[in-house]
Design a protein around this motif. Structure first.
Motif, PDB file in Angstrom:
ATOM      1  N   ALA A   1      -0.245   4.971   4.433  1.00 59.76           N
ATOM      2  CA  ALA A   1       0.482   4.265   3.380  1.00 59.76           C
ATOM      3  C   ALA A   1       1.973   4.549   3.471  1.00 59.76           C
ATOM      4  O   ALA A   1       2.407   5.570   4.016  1.00 59.76           O
ATOM      5  CB  ALA A   1      -0.047   4.688   2.013  1.00 59.76           C
TER       6      ALA A   1
ATOM      7  N   GLY B   1      -7.352   9.154  -0.240  1.00 59.28           N
ATOM      8  CA  GLY B   1      -6.496  10.258   0.177  1.00 59.28           C
ATOM      9  C   GLY B   1      -6.290  10.244   1.681  1.00 59.28           C
ATOM     10  O   GLY B   1      -5.194  10.495   2.192  1.00 59.28           O
TER      11      GLY B   1
ATOM     12  N   GLN C   1      -4.166   6.512  -6.855  1.00 56.84           N
ATOM     13  CA  GLN C   1      -5.385   6.470  -6.053  1.00 56.84           C
ATOM     14  C   GLN C   1      -6.291   7.672  -6.266  1.00 56.84           C
ATOM     15  O   GLN C   1      -7.432   7.663  -5.831  1.00 56.84           O
ATOM     16  CB  GLN C   1      -5.041   6.389  -4.551  1.00 56.84           C
ATOM     17  CG  GLN C   1      -4.435   5.055  -4.142  1.00 56.84           C
ATOM     18  CD  GLN C   1      -2.927   5.094  -4.112  1.00 56.84           C
ATOM     19  OE1 GLN C   1      -2.306   5.726  -4.959  1.00 56.84           O
ATOM     20  NE2 GLN C   1      -2.325   4.425  -3.156  1.00 56.84           N
ATOM     21  N   SER C   2      -5.802   8.710  -6.931  1.00 53.31           N
ATOM     22  CA  SER C   2      -6.594   9.928  -7.084  1.00 53.31           C
ATOM     23  C   SER C   2      -7.258  10.044  -8.443  1.00 53.31           C
ATOM     24  O   SER C   2      -7.761  11.102  -8.804  1.00 53.31           O
ATOM     25  CB  SER C   2      -5.702  11.156  -6.847  1.00 53.31           C
ATOM     26  OG  SER C   2      -4.675  11.222  -7.822  1.00 53.31           O
TER      27      SER C   2
ATOM     28  N   ASP D   1      -4.009   7.448   2.608  1.00 50.46           N
ATOM     29  CA  ASP D   1      -2.603   7.689   2.320  1.00 50.46           C
ATOM     30  C   ASP D   1      -1.826   8.103   3.561  1.00 50.46           C
ATOM     31  O   ASP D   1      -0.585   8.019   3.581  1.00 50.46           O
ATOM     32  CB  ASP D   1      -2.461   8.768   1.241  1.00 50.46           C
ATOM     33  CG  ASP D   1      -2.668   8.206  -0.153  1.00 50.46           C
ATOM     34  OD1 ASP D   1      -2.807   6.983  -0.279  1.00 50.46           O
ATOM     35  OD2 ASP D   1      -2.707   9.004  -1.110  1.00 50.46           O
TER      36      ASP D   1
ATOM     37  N   SER E   1       5.632   5.388   1.595  1.00 53.34           N
ATOM     38  CA  SER E   1       5.977   6.324   0.529  1.00 53.34           C
ATOM     39  C   SER E   1       6.126   5.617  -0.809  1.00 53.34           C
ATOM     40  O   SER E   1       6.321   4.395  -0.875  1.00 53.34           O
ATOM     41  CB  SER E   1       7.289   7.028   0.871  1.00 53.34           C
ATOM     42  OG  SER E   1       8.359   6.088   0.863  1.00 53.34           O
TER      43      SER E   1
ATOM     44  N   TYR F   1       0.865  -1.177   0.000  1.00 51.22           N
ATOM     45  CA  TYR F   1       0.000   0.000   0.000  1.00 51.22           C
ATOM     46  C   TYR F   1       0.901   1.226   0.000  1.00 51.22           C
ATOM     47  O   TYR F   1       1.469   1.605   1.021  1.00 51.22           O
ATOM     48  CB  TYR F   1      -0.922  -0.003   1.217  1.00 51.22           C
ATOM     49  CG  TYR F   1      -1.923   1.130   1.235  1.00 51.22           C
ATOM     50  CD1 TYR F   1      -2.293   1.782   0.059  1.00 51.22           C
ATOM     51  CD2 TYR F   1      -2.515   1.553   2.424  1.00 51.22           C
ATOM     52  CE1 TYR F   1      -3.212   2.814   0.058  1.00 51.22           C
ATOM     53  CE2 TYR F   1      -3.446   2.586   2.441  1.00 51.22           C
ATOM     54  CZ  TYR F   1      -3.784   3.210   1.250  1.00 51.22           C
ATOM     55  OH  TYR F   1      -4.696   4.246   1.261  1.00 51.22           O
TER      56      TYR F   1
ATOM     57  N   SER G   1       1.632   5.322  -1.308  1.00 49.76           N
ATOM     58  CA  SER G   1       0.983   6.585  -1.624  1.00 49.76           C
ATOM     59  C   SER G   1       1.472   7.101  -2.970  1.00 49.76           C
ATOM     60  O   SER G   1       2.622   7.524  -3.111  1.00 49.76           O
ATOM     61  CB  SER G   1       1.298   7.619  -0.530  1.00 49.76           C
ATOM     62  OG  SER G   1       0.715   8.865  -0.835  1.00 49.76           O
ATOM     63  N   THR G   2       0.602   7.025  -3.989  1.00 47.31           N
ATOM     64  CA  THR G   2       0.927   7.536  -5.316  1.00 47.31           C
ATOM     65  C   THR G   2      -0.302   8.244  -5.875  1.00 47.31           C
ATOM     66  O   THR G   2      -1.381   8.214  -5.288  1.00 47.31           O
ATOM     67  CB  THR G   2       1.336   6.403  -6.280  1.00 47.31           C
ATOM     68  OG1 THR G   2       0.173   5.620  -6.599  1.00 47.31           O
ATOM     69  CG2 THR G   2       2.404   5.509  -5.665  1.00 47.31           C
TER      70      THR G   2
END
Length: 292
Positions: free
Chosen positions: A221, A215, A203-204, A218, A223, A197, A199-200
């Motif tokens: 999440a 969001g 997901q948005s 995240d 990095s 998992y 954060s990129t």
């Protein structure tokens, strides 16, 4: 396996990597790390302007070429311009988007995440000297590959099920490619990875309430730099075996450092894999050659 990081990447000078979706997210992190290790990196991007900004920051070890995996004409055009590639990193993808079609009429997620990369790999395979790395996801566990309705023409479209199907297809493809390479006596390896998992910006872009919910998620999440480690390990570690799956070593494979992980039973179904392969060749018009 020790806590492997980018500091452990062996010298990649003289080697060429193609990284799809390298203008942002995991692909960008991967491209930067490979270039820092001395590799020449081709940033294969649909958004060339974003790719050029990344390449300018990387420097002489990077170049940008346009690739839209949702358009087979673009895939063929890109592949025709590549003379040599040591490692192909099939990184790009879309996640849980609304029902829409690619330029060739495929459901967008299976068309981009699987069929586009299937075609690209087949067109480049005779120039790959080392390995093919294909990014999957823990979401493969949500998927079922329906060979009778791969493009969601009969079923009610469910965005997360469609995403799961595409990520399961990535694994079925990885393992079947390795079986065929082995049978042909090829030294090229086929390896899969997943980021846990991370954060990129992936997901948005669901165009739904999930953008806001993820969001918030995240905050928990890891990095993108950590999320890219499994694919970097898969792409560069000398001791990686073909047909393996690399993911994070933390609880539930959500975060952590690279290790060999195990995918679910559906991903190991050789009958489904052969059926998916045959259908992928038919749909894309790309037929693999495993000559010496």
């Amino acid at each position: 396996m020790t806590k492997w990081t980018t500091e452990d990447i062996v010298d990649q000078r003289g080697r060429t990597f193609v990284v799809t979706g390298a203008n942002s997210g995991l692909g960008e992190v991967t491209a930067r790390a490979l270039a820092a290790s001395g590799a020449h990196v081709v940033l294969a991007c649909r958004d060339v302007a974003k790719g050029q900004r990344v390449a300018a920051e990387i420097g002489d070890n990077a170049e940008v070429r346009r690739l839209d995996l949702a358009d087979l004409a673009s895939v063929r055009d890109f592949a025709s311009g590549i003379e040599k590639v040591d490692v192909l990193v099939n990184n790009a993808g879309v996640m849980a988007v609304p029902r829409r079609s690619t330029a060739d009429g495929f459901e967008m997620q299976i068309g981009t995440n699987h069929l586009g990369h299937f075609a690209l790999t087949g067109l480049l395979l005779d120039r790959v000297t080392d390995r093919v790395v294909t990014m999957s996801s823990l979401a493969h566990k949500l998927g079922t590959v329906d060979l009778a309705d791969l493009n969601w023409e009969r079923r009610r479209y469910r965005r997360w099920s469609a995403y799961g199907q595409s990520k399961l297809a990535n694994l079925l493809f990885t393992y079947e490619l390795q079986r065929r390479l082995t049978a042909a006596g090829s030294k090229v390896k086929s390896v899969a990875a997943h980021p846990g998992y991370a954060s990129t910006n992936l997901q948005s872009h669901t165009e739904s309430v999930w953008d806001r919910l993820m969001g918030i998620g995240d905050l928990f999440a890891q990095s993108a730099e950590m999320g890219a480690l499994p694919e970097l390990y898969a792409a560069t570690a000398p001791d990686v075996s073909g047909g393996t799956f690399i993911g994070p070593d933390g609880p539930f494979e959500q975060r952590g450092y690279p290790k060999v992980v195990v995918s679910n039973r559906k991903s190991r179904d050789e009958s489904i894999a052969r059926g998916l392969w045959a259908q992928s060749e038919r749909l894309t018009g790309v037929h693999y050659s495993f000559g010496s």
